[in-house]
Write an enzyme that holds these catalytic residues in place. Structure first.
Site, mmCIF file in Angstrom:
data_model
loop_
_atom_site.group_PDB
_atom_site.id
_atom_site.type_symbol
_atom_site.label_atom_id
_atom_site.label_comp_id
_atom_site.label_asym_id
_atom_site.label_seq_id
_atom_site.Cartn_x
_atom_site.Cartn_y
_atom_site.Cartn_z
ATOM 1 N N SER A 27 -14.985 27.713 2.738
ATOM 2 C CA SER A 27 -14.753 27.098 4.042
ATOM 3 C C SER A 27 -13.394 26.415 4.035
ATOM 4 O O SER A 27 -13.154 25.505 3.236
ATOM 5 C CB SER A 27 -15.828 26.059 4.345
ATOM 6 O OG SER A 27 -15.370 25.229 5.403
ATOM 7 N N HIS A 33 -14.565 31.478 5.687
ATOM 8 C CA HIS A 33 -15.437 30.767 6.631
ATOM 9 C C HIS A 33 -14.610 29.730 7.386
ATOM 10 O O HIS A 33 -13.925 28.895 6.784
ATOM 11 C CB HIS A 33 -16.567 30.107 5.852
ATOM 12 C CG HIS A 33 -17.602 29.437 6.690
ATOM 13 N ND1 HIS A 33 -18.651 30.120 7.271
ATOM 14 C CD2 HIS A 33 -17.776 28.135 7.042
ATOM 15 C CE1 HIS A 33 -19.427 29.274 7.930
ATOM 16 N NE2 HIS A 33 -18.911 28.054 7.820
ATOM 17 N N ASP A 36 -14.635 26.783 10.234
ATOM 18 C CA ASP A 36 -15.529 25.828 10.883
ATOM 19 C C ASP A 36 -14.881 25.232 12.130
ATOM 20 O O ASP A 36 -13.928 24.461 12.052
ATOM 21 C CB ASP A 36 -15.869 24.688 9.907
ATOM 22 C CG ASP A 36 -16.880 25.133 8.867
ATOM 23 O OD1 ASP A 36 -17.912 25.715 9.257
ATOM 24 O OD2 ASP A 36 -16.636 24.904 7.664
ATOM 25 N N MET A 93 -15.291 22.789 15.279
ATOM 26 C CA MET A 93 -16.078 21.611 15.698
ATOM 27 C C MET A 93 -15.442 20.978 16.927
ATOM 28 O O MET A 93 -14.222 20.905 17.035
ATOM 29 C CB MET A 93 -16.106 20.576 14.565
ATOM 30 C CG MET A 93 -16.640 21.113 13.252
ATOM 31 S SD MET A 93 -16.787 19.792 12.043
ATOM 32 C CE MET A 93 -17.239 20.744 10.586
ATOM 33 N N HIS A 120 -17.716 29.933 12.409
ATOM 34 C CA HIS A 120 -18.926 29.115 12.605
ATOM 35 C C HIS A 120 -18.646 28.128 13.732
ATOM 36 O O HIS A 120 -17.881 27.172 13.545
ATOM 37 C CB HIS A 120 -19.235 28.393 11.276
ATOM 38 C CG HIS A 120 -20.421 27.491 11.329
ATOM 39 N ND1 HIS A 120 -20.681 26.586 10.319
ATOM 40 C CD2 HIS A 120 -21.416 27.348 12.238
ATOM 41 C CE1 HIS A 120 -21.802 25.923 10.622
ATOM 42 N NE2 HIS A 120 -22.252 26.353 11.768
ATOM 43 N N MET A 154 -19.497 25.162 15.870
ATOM 44 C CA MET A 154 -20.308 23.949 16.024
ATOM 45 C C MET A 154 -19.834 23.286 17.311
ATOM 46 O O MET A 154 -19.199 22.224 17.309
ATOM 47 C CB MET A 154 -20.141 23.049 14.790
ATOM 48 C CG MET A 154 -20.855 23.616 13.569
ATOM 49 S SD MET A 154 -20.259 22.944 12.013
ATOM 50 C CE MET A 154 -18.841 24.019 11.751
ATOM 51 N N MET A 161 -28.285 25.941 7.532
ATOM 52 C CA MET A 161 -27.495 24.757 7.185
ATOM 53 C C MET A 161 -28.256 23.949 6.135
ATOM 54 O O MET A 161 -29.433 23.614 6.325
ATOM 55 C CB MET A 161 -27.257 23.873 8.414
ATOM 56 C CG MET A 161 -26.410 24.491 9.520
ATOM 57 S SD MET A 161 -24.766 25.040 9.026
ATOM 58 C CE MET A 161 -24.054 23.525 8.376
ATOM 59 N N ASP A 212 -24.913 27.210 4.175
ATOM 60 C CA ASP A 212 -23.720 26.420 4.473
ATOM 61 C C ASP A 212 -23.991 24.937 4.244
ATOM 62 O O ASP A 212 -24.792 24.329 4.960
ATOM 63 C CB ASP A 212 -23.307 26.672 5.930
ATOM 64 C CG ASP A 212 -21.933 26.113 6.252
ATOM 65 O OD1 ASP A 212 -21.292 25.535 5.354
ATOM 66 O OD2 ASP A 212 -21.505 26.261 7.413
HETATM 67 C C1 DX5 Z 1 -20.346 21.680 7.659
HETATM 68 C C2 DX5 Z 1 -19.572 22.984 7.622
HETATM 69 C C3 DX5 Z 1 -19.504 23.582 6.248
HETATM 70 C C4 DX5 Z 1 -18.781 22.714 5.270
HETATM 71 C C5 DX5 Z 1 -19.179 23.059 3.883
HETATM 72 O O1 DX5 Z 1 -20.438 21.237 8.971
HETATM 73 O O2 DX5 Z 1 -20.168 23.925 8.471
HETATM 74 O O3 DX5 Z 1 -18.969 24.869 6.290
HETATM 75 O O4 DX5 Z 1 -17.413 22.832 5.376
HETATM 76 O O5 DX5 Z 1 -18.514 22.171 3.031
HETATM 77 P P1 DX5 Z 1 -19.073 21.781 1.604
HETATM 78 O O6 DX5 Z 1 -19.165 23.051 0.817
HETATM 79 O O7 DX5 Z 1 -18.063 20.833 1.091
HETATM 80 O O8 DX5 Z 1 -20.435 21.161 1.818
HETATM 81 ZN ZN ZN Z 2 -19.663 26.149 8.342
#
Ligand code: DX5
Ligand code: ZN
Length: 229
Positions: free
Chosen positions: A12, A37, A39, A41, A70, A72, A141, A176
């Protein structure tokens, strides 16, 4: 994007240098990452903000393999075309992000991407029981989404239920949150094949010293596959 159930490591970039995404993506792929990956947000669905489709489009040319986005965010539907046009191979939306996940998954496939659905730790496997033929990936998750570096929450019972519900369908189970060499074997044994890892991949390395990325990726993969080097 062909389907197989071998273990895939998806770093990620939430844990990467945000001023250097292009070089970070190239570095993790050179060091053995299978997927990248990404992320996204929005400060609304989750209490943190990262970036949107323009950043994904800028990163895309630096990724040779799969770009796994991903989302969010809520709402999702107004942004699906923008992420597909940015070059996402997989677009994952949360089942909790709105009342019309079925429509969202149709729209993702309609836009030409693989469709993923993500479940927060508090959401049961049964929430996606009627979506099995609409998804290419189910993301379990193992932290509450929003931040990297959180403690792994054991969801192995949910992973096993999902694995049974999937049956012979070509659907990935992605994990994840909090994945590292200690937790990877638990989720792999339960039936996961895509392991997202942020802090456990990027720790100790940088674009000018990327070898630790490779060491970290190998450690997670070896732990998950039971091949301890
Ligand atoms: C959390 C994200 C993950 C996160 C994982 O909201 O969706 O992808 O970056 O990070 P680690 O591996 O540090 O838990
Ligand atoms: Zn993620």
């Amino acid at each position: 994007m062909s389907f197989d159930r071998s273990i895939k490591i998806a770093p990620s970039i939430l844990a990467a240098d945000f001023a250097n995404f292009g070089a970070e993506c190239a570095a993790i792929e050179a060091q053995g990452a299978d997927w990248v990956h990404v992320d996204v947000m929005d400060g609304h669905f989750v209490p943190n903000i990262t970036f949107g489709p323009a950043t994904c489009a800028a990163i895309r040319p630096h990724i040779k393999g799969v770009m796994d986005v991903h989302l969010m965010i809520a709402p999702v539907d107004p942004y699906i075309d923008a992420f597909a046009q940015a070059g996402a191979d997989v677009i994952t939306a949360h089942v909790e992000a709105g009342p019309h996940i079925h429509r969202t998954l149709q729209a993702i496939r309609g836009a030409g991407a693989k469709a993923g659905v993500a479940l927060n730790p508090g959401t049961p496997a049964e929430a996606v029981a009627d979506l099995m033929d609409m998804v290419d990936l189910i993301c379990v998750m193992t932290v509450n989404p929003g931040f990297g570096g959180q403690k792994f929450i054991d969801m192995t019972a949910k992973i096993r239920r999902l694995r049974a519900m999937i049956g012979d369908r070509p659907v990935h189970i992605e994990i994840d949150g909090g994945v590292d060499p200690t937790t990877a074997p638990l989720v792999a044994k339960a039936g996961a094949d895509v392991l997202v890892a942020g802090s456990a991949v990027f720790r100790g390395g940088s674009v000018s010293d990327p070898a630790p990325y490779g060491t970290n990726i190998r450690a997670i993969r070896d732990a998950a596959t039971g091949t301890y080097a």
